[in-house]
Design a protein around this motif. Structure first.
Motif, mmCIF file in Angstrom:
data_model
loop_
_atom_site.group_PDB
_atom_site.id
_atom_site.type_symbol
_atom_site.label_atom_id
_atom_site.label_comp_id
_atom_site.label_asym_id
_atom_site.label_seq_id
_atom_site.Cartn_x
_atom_site.Cartn_y
_atom_site.Cartn_z
ATOM 1 N N THR A 275 0.819 -1.221 0.000
ATOM 2 C CA THR A 275 0.000 0.000 0.000
ATOM 3 C C THR A 275 0.850 1.267 0.000
ATOM 4 O OG1 THR A 275 -0.122 -0.020 2.425
ATOM 5 C CG2 THR A 275 -1.864 -1.181 1.206
ATOM 6 N N ALA A 276 2.176 1.164 0.178
ATOM 7 C CA ALA A 276 3.024 2.356 0.216
ATOM 8 C C ALA A 276 4.427 2.022 -0.268
ATOM 9 C CB ALA A 276 3.091 2.916 1.641
ATOM 10 N N CYS A 277 5.105 3.057 -0.769
ATOM 11 C CA CYS A 277 6.498 2.927 -1.187
ATOM 12 C C CYS A 277 7.403 3.357 -0.026
ATOM 13 C CB CYS A 277 6.766 3.812 -2.399
ATOM 14 S SG CYS A 277 5.720 3.412 -3.827
ATOM 15 N N VAL A 278 8.670 2.993 -0.066
ATOM 16 C CA VAL A 278 9.626 3.349 0.988
ATOM 17 C C VAL A 278 10.755 4.190 0.393
ATOM 18 C CG1 VAL A 278 9.103 1.322 2.365
ATOM 19 C CG2 VAL A 278 10.914 1.196 0.670
ATOM 20 N N ALA A 279 11.407 4.980 1.269
ATOM 21 C CA ALA A 279 12.492 5.860 0.817
ATOM 22 C C ALA A 279 13.671 5.046 0.315
ATOM 23 C CB ALA A 279 12.924 6.775 1.954
ATOM 24 N N CYS A 280 14.366 5.631 -0.656
ATOM 25 C CA CYS A 280 15.513 4.948 -1.257
ATOM 26 C C CYS A 280 16.624 4.763 -0.212
ATOM 27 C CB CYS A 280 16.033 5.800 -2.421
ATOM 28 S SG CYS A 280 16.872 4.832 -3.685
ATOM 29 N N THR A 281 17.432 3.751 -0.360
ATOM 30 C CA THR A 281 18.514 3.404 0.561
ATOM 31 C C THR A 281 19.709 4.339 0.356
ATOM 32 O OG1 THR A 281 17.818 1.105 0.368
ATOM 33 C CG2 THR A 281 19.979 1.499 1.321
ATOM 34 N N PRO A 282 20.368 4.797 1.427
ATOM 35 C CA PRO A 282 21.579 5.614 1.269
ATOM 36 C C PRO A 282 22.619 4.904 0.408
ATOM 37 C CG PRO A 282 20.841 5.682 3.550
ATOM 38 C CD PRO A 282 20.006 4.635 2.858
ATOM 39 N N GLY A 283 23.276 5.685 -0.439
ATOM 40 C CA GLY A 283 24.278 5.122 -1.350
ATOM 41 C C GLY A 283 23.640 4.556 -2.614
ATOM 42 N N ARG A 284 22.349 4.721 -2.751
ATOM 43 C CA ARG A 284 21.633 4.230 -3.932
ATOM 44 C C ARG A 284 20.633 5.282 -4.407
ATOM 45 N NH1 ARG A 284 22.286 -1.533 -4.212
ATOM 46 N NH2 ARG A 284 23.648 -2.174 -2.492
ATOM 47 N N TYR A 285 20.190 5.109 -5.628
ATOM 48 C CA TYR A 285 19.192 6.032 -6.184
ATOM 49 C C TYR A 285 18.003 5.226 -6.703
ATOM 50 C CZ TYR A 285 21.183 4.711 -10.716
ATOM 51 O OH TYR A 285 21.617 4.003 -11.806
ATOM 52 N N CYS A 286 16.854 5.884 -6.785
ATOM 53 C CA CYS A 286 15.604 5.216 -7.202
ATOM 54 C C CYS A 286 14.892 6.090 -8.225
ATOM 55 C CB CYS A 286 14.682 4.982 -6.007
ATOM 56 S SG CYS A 286 15.369 3.909 -4.717
ATOM 57 N N THR A 287 14.792 5.598 -9.445
ATOM 58 C CA THR A 287 13.975 6.289 -10.439
ATOM 59 C C THR A 287 12.506 5.987 -10.146
ATOM 60 O OG1 THR A 287 14.101 4.390 -11.923
ATOM 61 C CG2 THR A 287 15.809 6.090 -12.161
#
Length: 339
Positions: A275-287
């Motif tokens: 039901t929800a997305c989570v924040a991207c992990t440090p040291g990584r990026y999320c398009t």
């Protein structure tokens, strides 16, 4: 027509059709008739009764018909029977014979009518039967898949959304709720498709709208309000028989959705049905629509941020530090090292 007090009766009939003789049809459908050989010396008493002259009453048959009518008078009923509808010549012959003897002339019944032997009037075919030809002793049962009203001259095929299961129907039956029939001339209806509902008389199933699905507690559905709402974390496109979990990289926070919502850039969701997305992990990026974070390349680092959306958001590793793939922070070189 039966004879008048002092006259013979002359009736005109048509055989049932090719393959059945007029004589056999008369024996099957009406009182027994005496099929007499030609006898020019017979007296009135011997000729009394019912007579049939087959073969369209042509030639010798006409001579015999005239002899019976003149000799027997009111004591005889005469039928001129053939395989075709009476033509003008035969009608004229019957009319002249009637004029000469004072007989009553029976005209053939029309289409949609029938008369048994000895009938004074033609009867309309009963509901559920039909007759397209004239001069017949009976009507045919309406075929399955069709309906025949009273006096029908041809069966009427049942329209889509209706049927008649057996012969002899006077009206077509609408498909029950939960069933449908898309074709005409049908003898049954089909169960409604999963994810669809069918009201009474349906010619086609109607789909549950987007965001709703088949109610699995019901065998069939008959109305749109029987479709149930899709739950959160899932989606239901138009005509869904069941809910589908949102794929990784997409979510549905609310119920009743026809599609899932993609994760925004800087977020991700690696599991389905969420039901929800989570924040991207440090040291990584999320398009956008990320199902998993992507690591910053070697020589760059994420600067401990959790909202990177592209590889260019990864920071170049400063001099005197090293940055491995997926580094969240730059690691300073130790004594005796440089970079």
């Amino acid at each position: 027509a039966r004879p008048a007090e002092d006259a013979a009766a002359v009736a005109l009939e048509v055989a049932a059709g090719p393959g059945e003789s007029a004589w056999r049809r008369r024996r099957r459908c009406g009182p027994a008739l005496a099929r007499l050989a030609v006898a020019t010396d017979a007296d009135a008493g011997a000729l009394a009764g019912d007579h049939v002259v087959t073969g369209g009453a042509g030639g010798l048959g006409r001579a015999w018909a005239a002899h019976v009518a003149r000799a027997a008078g009111a004591n005889a009923s005469l039928v001129l029977a053939g395989r075709r509808r009476p033509d003008r010549d035969l009608l004229d012959f019957a009319a002249s014979l009637a004029d000469e003897t004072g007989a009553a002339v029976a005209e053939p019944c029309g289409a949609g009518e029938y008369a048994l032997a000895g009938a004074s009037v033609c009867s309309r075919c009963e509901a559920g039967t039909w007759q397209e030809a004239g001069g017949q002793p009976g009507c045919d049962a309406c075929p399955a898949g069709s309906a025949c009203v009273e006096g029908a001259t041809t069966p009427v095929q049942c329209a889509a959304g209706s049927y008649s299961a057996a012969a002899g129907a006077s009206a077509c039956t609408p498909c029950d709720g939960g069933t449908y029939q898309s074709a005409s001339n049908a003898t049954a209806c089909a169960l409604c498709t999963g994810g669809f509902y069918c009201a009474t008389g349906s010619a086609a199933p109607l789909p549950c709208p987007g965001g709703k699905r088949q109610n699995t507690s019901l065998d069939v559905m008959t109305a749109v309000d029987q479709c149930i709402t899709c739950s959160e974390g899932k989606f239901c496109s138009v005509g869904s028989a069941e809910a589908t979990p949102c794929a990784p990289g997409t979510v549905n926070p609310d119920p009743g959705k026809a599609t899932c919502t993609p994760c925004d850039a800087g977020e991700y969701q690696q599991n389905e049905g969420k039901t929800a997305c989570v924040a991207c992990t440090p040291g990584r990026y999320c398009t956008d629509r990320s199902a998993a974070p992507l690591p910053c390349p070697s020589g760059r680092y994420g600067n401990n941020a959790t909202n990177l959306t592209a590889v260019d958001d990864c920071v170049e590793c400063p001099k005197g530090s090293a940055c491995e793939t997926g580094a969240a922070v730059a690691e300073p070189c130790g004594a005796g090292e440089y970079a």
